[in-house]
Design an enzyme around this catalytic site. Structure first.
Site: not given
Ligand code: NAD
Length: 259
Positions: A158, A165
Site C-alpha cells: 500500500y 490516507k
Molecule cells: P475506482 O478506480 O473505481 O475509483 C477511483 C476514482 O478516482 C476513479 O473514478 C478515478 O476516475 C478517480 N480519479 C483518479 N484520479 C483523479 C483525478 N486526478 N481527479 C478526479 N478523479 C480522479 O476505485 P475505488 O476503489 O472505488 O476508489 C474510490 C476510493 O475508495 C479511493 O479513495 C480509494 O482509495 C478508496 N478505497 C478503496 C478501497 C478498495 O479496496 N477498493 C478500500 C478502501 C478505500
C-alpha cells in the site's frame, strides 16, 4: 427513516460499475437524493460516455468533468453547482491515485514526483473540494471521503497510498473542526478491500481480500452497496451528531489483533 429527499449530493469518483462511488450513488438515489456526478476527463474521453450511460438511470441533474489537478475545472464545477442548484447538501469524495511504482516494492524507493502526485490527488483534493463546497453548504452539510486501514497500519504494497490516507484522515479532523460551526460534518469511511480499478493497482489485492474473508469477524469482505449505505447514513440527518470520525465498514477486520 433514512430519507434524503430534497437533498442534493455531488458524487465524485465513479469510473465504472465496480467503483465504490457507484455503490454510494445508488444508495443516495434510493434514499431520494438528487444527484450530481463528475467524471475524470482524459484525452481519449474514455470515461465521459461510460459514466453518463451508467448513471443515467439515477437521473443526475448535473454531470461535469472534474480532474482535481485542474483548478479551473474544479472552479467551474462549483460555479455550475452555484448557478444550477444554489446549494449543496452532500459531497462524496471518492477518488485516489498513485502511480503503479508507488504501490509496490520498497517504500523508500518512491520518487518525489510519485509521492507528491499521490498526496495531491488523494489527500489535498479533499481540502480543495471542501473549500468549494463550504459556501454552498449554507444550511449545513455532510462531506464524506473514503479511506483505508493502510493509512493507520502497514499493509504490504500500500506504501505511498498509506501516507496519503494518513494525511486524508487528518484532513477530515481539521476540516471537521473548521466547518463544524457552520453545521457541516466531515467524516471518512474506512472500507475493507474491494476489487475495483484503483485497488487492482495495489500489488496483491486479491490476497488481501482472501485474507479478510478468512479472519474478519464476519468472515467475508464488504460490498460497494454496504459502503454506500453507510455513506447515505452519514449524509442523512440520522448522523447529525457525527463529525470528524473514521467509520470502519470492513466486516470488523480492523479490531483483530492477530489479523
Ligand atoms: P475506482 O478506480 O473505481 O475509483 C477511483 C476514482 O478516482 C476513479 O473514478 C478515478 O476516475 C478517480 N480519479 C483518479 N484520479 C483523479 C483525478 N486526478 N481527479 C478526479 N478523479 C480522479 O476505485 P475505488 O476503489 O472505488 O476508489 C474510490 C476510493 O475508495 C479511493 O479513495 C480509494 O482509495 C478508496 N478505497 C478503496 C478501497 C478498495 O479496496 N477498493 C478500500 C478502501 C478505500
Amino acid at each position: 427513516m433514512l430519507d434524503l429527499t430534497g437533498k442534493r449530493a455531488l458524487v465524485t469518483g465513479i469510473a465504472n460499475d465496480r467503483s465504490i462511488a457507484w455503490g454510494i450513488a445508488q444508495q443516495l438515489h434510493r434514499a431520494g437524493a438528487e444527484l450530481g456526478v463528475t467524471y475524470l476527463p482524459d484525452e481519449r474521453d474514455r470515461f465521459r460516455q461510460k459514466v453518463a450511460d451508467l448513471t443515467a438511470p439515477l437521473n443526475p441533474t448535473l454531470f461535469m468533468p472534474c480532474n482535481v489537478q485542474n483548478d479551473t475545472q474544479v472552479d467551474e464545477l462549483f460555479q455550475t453547482i452555484a448557478d444550477k442548484w444554489g446549494t449543496l447538501d452532500i459531497l462524496i469524495h471518492c477518488l485516489a491515485f498513485a502511480g503503479k511504482e508507488a504501490l509496490t516494492g520498497d517504500f523508500s524507493a518512491v520518487s518525489r514526483e510519485n509521492f507528491l502526485q499521490a498526496l495531491d490527488i488523494s489527500a489535498y483534493s479533499l481540502v480543495q473540494l471542501a473549500r468549494g463546497a463550504k459556501p454552498l453548504m449554507s444550511s449545513g452539510g455532510s462531506i464524506i471521503t473514503l479511506t483505508y486501514l493502510g493509512g493507520v497500519r502497514v499493509i504490504p504494497n500500500y506504501n505511498t497510498m498509506g501516507i496519503a490516507k494518513a494525511a486524508l484522515e487528518m484532513n477530515v479532523r481539521y476540516l471537521a473542526s473548521e466547518l463544524g460551526p457552520q453545521n457541516i460534518r466531515v467524516n471518512a469511511i474506512s472500507a475493507g478491500p474491494i476489487r475495483t480499478l484503483a485497488s487492482s493497482a495495489v500489488g496483491g489485492i486479491l490476497d488481501m481480500i482472501h485474507h479478510v474473508e478468512a479472519v474478519a469477524p464476519l468472515r467475508r469482505s464488504v460490498t460497494q452497496a454496504e459502503v454506500g449505505a453507510t455513506a447515505a447514513f452519514l449524509g442523512s440527518d440520522l448522523a447529525s451528531g457525527i463529525t470528524g470520525q473514521v467509520i470502519y465498514v470492513d466486516a470488523g477486520y480492523e479490531i483483530m489483533g492477530m489479523g
